[in-house]
Design a protein around this motif. Structure first.
Motif, short mmCIF file in Angstrom:
data_model
loop_
_atom_site.label_atom_id
_atom_site.label_comp_id
_atom_site.label_asym_id
_atom_site.label_seq_id
_atom_site.Cartn_x
_atom_site.Cartn_y
_atom_site.Cartn_z
N ASP A 11 0.86 -1.17 0.00
CA ASP A 11 0.00 0.00 0.00
C ASP A 11 0.90 1.23 0.00
N LEU A 12 0.94 1.94 -1.11
CA LEU A 12 1.87 3.07 -1.24
C LEU A 12 1.53 4.23 -0.32
N ARG A 13 0.39 4.16 0.37
CA ARG A 13 0.09 5.17 1.38
C ARG A 13 0.81 4.88 2.69
N HIS A 14 1.34 3.67 2.82
CA HIS A 14 2.00 3.27 4.06
C HIS A 14 3.45 3.76 4.02
N PRO A 15 3.90 4.52 5.02
CA PRO A 15 5.26 5.09 4.97
C PRO A 15 6.36 4.03 4.91
N ALA A 16 6.19 2.88 5.60
CA ALA A 16 7.21 1.84 5.57
C ALA A 16 7.32 1.21 4.18
N ALA A 17 6.18 1.04 3.51
CA ALA A 17 6.20 0.49 2.15
C ALA A 17 6.91 1.44 1.19
N ASP A 71 5.81 -15.80 7.50
CA ASP A 71 4.85 -15.34 8.51
C ASP A 71 4.45 -13.90 8.19
N PRO A 72 3.38 -13.71 7.39
CA PRO A 72 2.96 -12.36 7.01
C PRO A 72 2.55 -11.49 8.19
N SER A 73 2.26 -12.11 9.35
CA SER A 73 1.87 -11.31 10.52
C SER A 73 3.03 -10.45 11.02
N ARG A 74 4.25 -10.71 10.53
CA ARG A 74 5.41 -9.92 10.94
C ARG A 74 5.55 -8.63 10.14
N LEU A 75 4.68 -8.44 9.14
CA LEU A 75 4.64 -7.17 8.42
C LEU A 75 3.97 -6.11 9.28
N GLY A 78 -1.18 -2.87 7.94
CA GLY A 78 -1.55 -2.03 6.80
C GLY A 78 -0.49 -1.94 5.72
N TYR A 79 0.56 -2.76 5.81
CA TYR A 79 1.67 -2.67 4.85
C TYR A 79 1.19 -2.97 3.42
#
Length: 206
Positions: A11-17, A71-75, A78-79
């Motif tokens: 999600d390009l709105r997410h700062p970490a992404a 383990d996608p829960s480690r993202l 909202g990533y």
């Protein structure tokens, strides 16, 4: 051996992404964060990690292949959206003579032995890159029928100095040796595998 294929649509709105997509070393760290922390001195090798950034009409997609379940829960929350599937059915379905579609973003390169670049790894482009892929495909149990190439944005590390030229190869091939093809899928092809190069995707042609 089986493997899991995970597709993340950030999600390009997410700062970490957004931060990750500006730095291939950050993408590498994000990919490794999906796996256990205690994998030893060569964690990428231990987990069979390969990944590729696909540039689609709807935005970037991060494709990750691992030989252990991620383990996608480690993202971060909202990533992005995440889909994971076991590719054992694909690996076992490969047979000699099967026609497949292929896609690989690779660092087509060679070590120069003459001139100013002697001893350095130099990127290949145009017909030289196509010849490189032809050789790699042959060694990977594939007989190419169609080939389309397209230069991709270089894999650039901003914190850790990294730069890999990337060429996208895609088209249609016939499987000559299923075992070689499976090895190529699981091991990757070429240099720069820690930084988004070398993940071979195959899909049966309809």
């Amino acid at each position: 051996m089986t493997a899991w294929l995970t597709r993340i649509s950030p999600d390009l709105r997410h700062p970490a992404a957004r931060r990750d997509l500006r730095d291939i070393t950050a993408v590498h760290r994000r990919v490794m964060s999906l796996l256990p922390d205690d994998l030893g001195e060569q964690p990428r090798h231990q987990a069979g990690v390969l990944f590729r950034l696909d540039h689609t009409t709807t935005g970037p997609a991060l494709l990750i292949q691992t030989t252990m379940p991620p383990d996608p829960s480690r993202l971060p929350d909202g990533y992005g959206t995440v889909q994971t599937r076991d590719i054992l059915p694909l690996l076992t379905a490969l047979t000699s003579g099967m026609t497949v579609h292929y896609r690989i973003a690779a660092n087509a390169s060679k070590r120069a032995w003459k001139g100013d670049n002697a001893g350095k790894v130099v990127a290949l482009s145009g017909p030289h890159a196509e010849q490189w892929w032809q050789r790699k495909a042959d060694a990977s149990g594939l007989r190419l029928r169609h080939l389309h190439t397209q230069p991709q944005p270089a894999a650039i590390g901003r914190v850790t100095p990294v730069r890999h030229a990337i060429t996208l190869f895609e088209g249609q091939a016939v499987i000559n040796d299923p075992d070689q093809a499976r090895t190529a899928i699981l091991s990757g092809i070429g240099r720069g595998r820690s930084f988004g190069c070398g993940l071979l995707s195959l899909a049966p042609a309809r």
